[in-house]
Motif scaffolding. Structure first.
Motif, PDB file in Angstrom:
ATOM      1  N   GLY A  38       0.869  -1.148   0.119  1.00 20.91           N
ATOM      2  CA  GLY A  38      -0.033  -0.149  -0.027  1.00 20.91           C
ATOM      3  C   GLY A  38       0.734   1.333  -0.111  1.00 20.91           C
ATOM      4  O   GLY A  38       0.489   2.191  -0.749  1.00 20.91           O
ATOM      5  N   HIS A  39       2.024   1.432   0.736  1.00 17.25           N
ATOM      6  CA  HIS A  39       2.661   2.539   0.909  1.00 17.25           C
ATOM      7  C   HIS A  39       4.174   2.406   0.770  1.00 17.25           C
ATOM      8  O   HIS A  39       5.064   3.166   0.277  1.00 17.25           O
ATOM      9  N   ASN A  40       4.831   0.985   1.218  1.00 20.28           N
ATOM     10  CA  ASN A  40       6.256   0.750   1.231  1.00 20.28           C
ATOM     11  C   ASN A  40       6.657   0.240   0.127  1.00 20.28           C
ATOM     12  O   ASN A  40       6.941  -1.200   0.024  1.00 20.28           O
ATOM     13  N   GLU A  41       6.977   0.999  -1.012  1.00 21.99           N
ATOM     14  CA  GLU A  41       7.485   0.374  -2.231  1.00 21.99           C
ATOM     15  C   GLU A  41       8.811  -0.416  -2.113  1.00 21.99           C
ATOM     16  O   GLU A  41       9.199  -1.560  -2.748  1.00 21.99           O
ATOM     17  N   ALA A  42       9.524   0.375  -1.209  1.00 23.28           N
ATOM     18  CA  ALA A  42      10.948  -0.273  -1.189  1.00 23.28           C
ATOM     19  C   ALA A  42      10.915  -1.754  -0.543  1.00 23.28           C
ATOM     20  O   ALA A  42      11.678  -2.723  -0.901  1.00 23.28           O
ATOM     21  N   ALA A  43      10.110  -1.821   0.574  1.00 24.75           N
ATOM     22  CA  ALA A  43       9.810  -3.226   1.139  1.00 24.75           C
ATOM     23  C   ALA A  43       9.298  -4.251   0.225  1.00 24.75           C
ATOM     24  O   ALA A  43       9.742  -5.401   0.014  1.00 24.75           O
ATOM     25  N   ALA A  44       8.479  -3.699  -0.656  1.00 25.83           N
ATOM     26  CA  ALA A  44       7.827  -4.711  -1.735  1.00 25.83           C
ATOM     27  C   ALA A  44       8.881  -4.978  -2.605  1.00 25.83           C
ATOM     28  O   ALA A  44       9.083  -6.192  -3.121  1.00 25.83           O
ATOM     29  N   GLU A  45       9.648  -4.162  -3.088  1.00 23.45           N
ATOM     30  CA  GLU A  45      10.691  -4.519  -4.148  1.00 23.45           C
ATOM     31  C   GLU A  45      11.767  -5.360  -3.486  1.00 23.45           C
ATOM     32  O   GLU A  45      12.213  -6.293  -4.072  1.00 23.45           O
ATOM     33  N   GLU A  46      11.974  -5.043  -2.217  1.00 23.83           N
ATOM     34  CA  GLU A  46      13.141  -6.232  -1.458  1.00 23.83           C
ATOM     35  C   GLU A  46      12.689  -7.426  -1.520  1.00 23.83           C
ATOM     36  O   GLU A  46      13.265  -8.432  -1.669  1.00 23.83           O
ATOM     37  N   VAL A  67      -9.774   2.204   0.871  1.00 19.15           N
ATOM     38  CA  VAL A  67     -10.080   3.686   0.607  1.00 19.15           C
ATOM     39  C   VAL A  67     -10.834   3.405  -0.726  1.00 19.15           C
ATOM     40  O   VAL A  67     -10.922   2.527  -1.249  1.00 19.15           O
ATOM     41  N   PRO A  68     -11.751   4.277  -1.104  1.00 19.41           N
ATOM     42  CA  PRO A  68     -12.524   4.063  -2.127  1.00 19.41           C
ATOM     43  C   PRO A  68     -12.045   3.893  -3.462  1.00 19.41           C
ATOM     44  O   PRO A  68     -10.963   4.536  -3.813  1.00 19.41           O
ATOM     45  N   GLY A  70     -10.125   1.194  -4.017  1.00 22.56           N
ATOM     46  CA  GLY A  70      -8.967   0.364  -3.841  1.00 22.56           C
ATOM     47  C   GLY A  70      -8.701  -1.081  -4.446  1.00 22.56           C
ATOM     48  O   GLY A  70      -7.823  -1.358  -5.013  1.00 22.56           O
ATOM     49  N   ALA A  71      -9.863  -1.592  -4.045  1.00 22.20           N
ATOM     50  CA  ALA A  71      -9.827  -2.930  -4.936  1.00 22.20           C
ATOM     51  C   ALA A  71      -9.680  -2.924  -6.460  1.00 22.20           C
ATOM     52  O   ALA A  71      -8.965  -3.733  -7.107  1.00 22.20           O
ATOM     53  N   GLU A  72     -10.532  -1.873  -6.897  1.00 26.14           N
ATOM     54  CA  GLU A  72     -10.361  -1.818  -8.312  1.00 26.14           C
ATOM     55  C   GLU A  72      -8.807  -1.610  -8.853  1.00 26.14           C
ATOM     56  O   GLU A  72      -8.332  -1.949  -9.928  1.00 26.14           O
ATOM     57  N   ALA A  73      -8.239  -0.680  -8.045  1.00 26.49           N
ATOM     58  CA  ALA A  73      -6.677  -0.321  -8.394  1.00 26.49           C
ATOM     59  C   ALA A  73      -5.918  -1.446  -8.171  1.00 26.49           C
ATOM     60  O   ALA A  73      -5.064  -1.581  -8.985  1.00 26.49           O
ATOM     61  N   LEU A  74      -6.152  -2.440  -7.261  1.00 23.28           N
ATOM     62  CA  LEU A  74      -5.447  -3.429  -7.011  1.00 23.28           C
ATOM     63  C   LEU A  74      -5.476  -4.203  -8.357  1.00 23.28           C
ATOM     64  O   LEU A  74      -4.405  -4.866  -9.019  1.00 23.28           O
ATOM     65  N   TRP A  75      -6.791  -4.534  -8.776  1.00 29.06           N
ATOM     66  CA  TRP A  75      -6.915  -5.525  -9.951  1.00 29.06           C
ATOM     67  C   TRP A  75      -6.373  -4.984 -11.010  1.00 29.06           C
ATOM     68  O   TRP A  75      -5.722  -5.730 -12.027  1.00 29.06           O
ATOM     69  N   SER A  76      -6.422  -3.740 -11.264  1.00 31.21           N
ATOM     70  CA  SER A  76      -5.893  -3.080 -12.660  1.00 31.21           C
ATOM     71  C   SER A  76      -4.344  -3.207 -12.633  1.00 31.21           C
ATOM     72  O   SER A  76      -3.842  -3.666 -13.598  1.00 31.21           O
ATOM     73  N   ALA A  77      -3.864  -2.897 -11.458  1.00 30.39           N
ATOM     74  CA  ALA A  77      -2.523  -3.223 -11.250  1.00 30.39           C
ATOM     75  C   ALA A  77      -2.100  -4.736 -11.529  1.00 30.39           C
ATOM     76  O   ALA A  77      -0.973  -4.973 -12.493  1.00 30.39           O
ATOM     77  N   PHE A  78      -2.631  -5.606 -11.045  1.00 29.85           N
ATOM     78  CA  PHE A  78      -2.455  -7.011 -11.242  1.00 29.85           C
ATOM     79  C   PHE A  78      -2.513  -7.251 -12.615  1.00 29.85           C
ATOM     80  O   PHE A  78      -1.640  -7.859 -13.413  1.00 29.85           O
ATOM     81  N   ARG A 112     -11.847   3.266   9.942  1.00 35.07           N
ATOM     82  CA  ARG A 112     -10.671   3.109   9.356  1.00 35.07           C
ATOM     83  C   ARG A 112     -10.273   1.787   9.376  1.00 35.07           C
ATOM     84  O   ARG A 112      -9.711   1.027   8.423  1.00 35.07           O
ATOM     85  N   VAL A 113     -10.256   1.195  10.736  1.00 34.60           N
ATOM     86  CA  VAL A 113     -10.021  -0.433  10.901  1.00 34.60           C
ATOM     87  C   VAL A 113     -10.961  -1.299  10.149  1.00 34.60           C
ATOM     88  O   VAL A 113     -10.293  -2.566   9.451  1.00 34.60           O
ATOM     89  N   PHE A 114     -12.167  -0.985  10.080  1.00 31.01           N
ATOM     90  CA  PHE A 114     -13.042  -1.844   9.344  1.00 31.01           C
ATOM     91  C   PHE A 114     -12.943  -1.728   7.744  1.00 31.01           C
ATOM     92  O   PHE A 114     -12.937  -2.814   7.182  1.00 31.01           O
ATOM     93  N   ALA A 115     -12.426  -0.460   7.347  1.00 32.85           N
ATOM     94  CA  ALA A 115     -12.333  -0.291   5.866  1.00 32.85           C
ATOM     95  C   ALA A 115     -11.307  -1.356   5.358  1.00 32.85           C
ATOM     96  O   ALA A 115     -11.376  -1.988   4.390  1.00 32.85           O
ATOM     97  N   LEU A 116     -10.015  -1.203   6.179  1.00 31.42           N
ATOM     98  CA  LEU A 116      -8.820  -2.167   5.735  1.00 31.42           C
ATOM     99  C   LEU A 116      -9.247  -3.552   6.023  1.00 31.42           C
ATOM    100  O   LEU A 116      -8.798  -4.522   5.206  1.00 31.42           O
ATOM    101  N   ASN A 117      -9.653  -3.864   7.107  1.00 28.36           N
ATOM    102  CA  ASN A 117      -9.591  -5.275   7.476  1.00 28.36           C
ATOM    103  C   ASN A 117     -10.475  -6.000   7.240  1.00 28.36           C
ATOM    104  O   ASN A 117     -10.519  -7.295   7.232  1.00 28.36           O
TER     105      ASN A 117
END
Length: 254
Positions: A38-46, A67-68, A70-78, A112-117
């Protein structure tokens, strides 16, 4: 062929802690792994670099969940980095949120917690179903707190995972005719960065000893302990188990 050879997996929150251990283990078993962050690109690349250095295949997928859109953005990137087909979905991204009892939990923090979890894995999975091959696997991250000791300071977090348990069982019944299994893995305390502030360091020796004493096995879980259980649930060996809550607490609530 290796256990997951020829298969594609997506691990949300797959770049750190338990998610990284899951990503690395699935890749070691032969899957091509989409490592979401979601935020830490460096960790993902590592994480991807570590997988590739070990002979595996992986790629990063960026999307902010909870966030509104978010799921669509994930699958577009996938879809942009794959053939759009999926064999294994691991809904792992989440947050413990603020450690507060009901009296200290604000409406904004609760949302916030319910939106993500809870909301994010629901809609990530809904969009996954058109991509997921028959015979596929869905694995959700729950928590030992839904079947074990209650912790007032994690009331909102525990409620989100109670919803995930219901989601797991109900979806298993719906997707059974397609041969898709749906299970939840439920960790207890795991030695990850998320728990570092109260679990690591000399000043926290007492906390570590208390956590060790909770399990009959007498130790604290490592992220790989959870990753190995998820790998079993992702494999053909788990084919006759679905709709299950798998205790991954090392027996801490016995």
């Amino acid at each position: 062929m290796s256990a997951l050879g020829g298969r594609t997996a997506l691990v949300t929150g797959g770049s750190r802690g338990i998610g990284r251990a899951i990503s690395e283990r699935l890749a070691r078993d032969g899957a091509r792994v989409a490592v979401h962050y979601g935020h830490n690109e460096a960790a993902a690349e590592e994480t991807v670099a570590a997988i590739e250095a070990a002979g595996g295949r992986a790629f990063t997928v960026h999307a902010e969940l909870g966030v509104p859109g978010g799921a669509e953005a994930l699958w577009s990137a996938f879809d942009a980095r794959s053939d759009g087909r999926l064999d294994i979905l691991v809904n792992n991204a989440g947050t413990a949120g603020a450690r507060e009892p009901i009296s200290g939990t604000t409406e904004a923090e609760f949302d916030r917690v319910f939106a993500l979890n809870t909301k994010a894995p629901f809609f990530v999975t809904r969009s996954a179903l058109s991509r997921l091959r028959d015979g596929g696997r869905i694995i959700n991250t729950s928590t030992g707190l839904t079947h074990g000791a209650a912790m007032p300071e994690l009331i909102a977090y525990s409620m989100t995972k109670g919803a995930i348990d219901v989601f797991t069982a109900t979806l298993a019944k719906e997707l059974g005719p397609r041969g898709i299994t749906v299970n939840a893995v439920a960790p207890g305390v795991v030695d990850t960065d998320m728990n570092a502030d109260w679990l690591r360091g000399e000043e926290n020796a007492g906390a570590r000893e208390a956590v060790r004493a909770m399990s009959p096995l007498g130790r604290i879980a490592d992220a790989t302990d959870i990753g190995d259980i998820v790998a079993f649930l992702a494999s053909d060996d788990s084919r006759w188990g679905t709709g299950q809550w798998i205790d991954a607490t090392g027996g801490s609530f016995l």
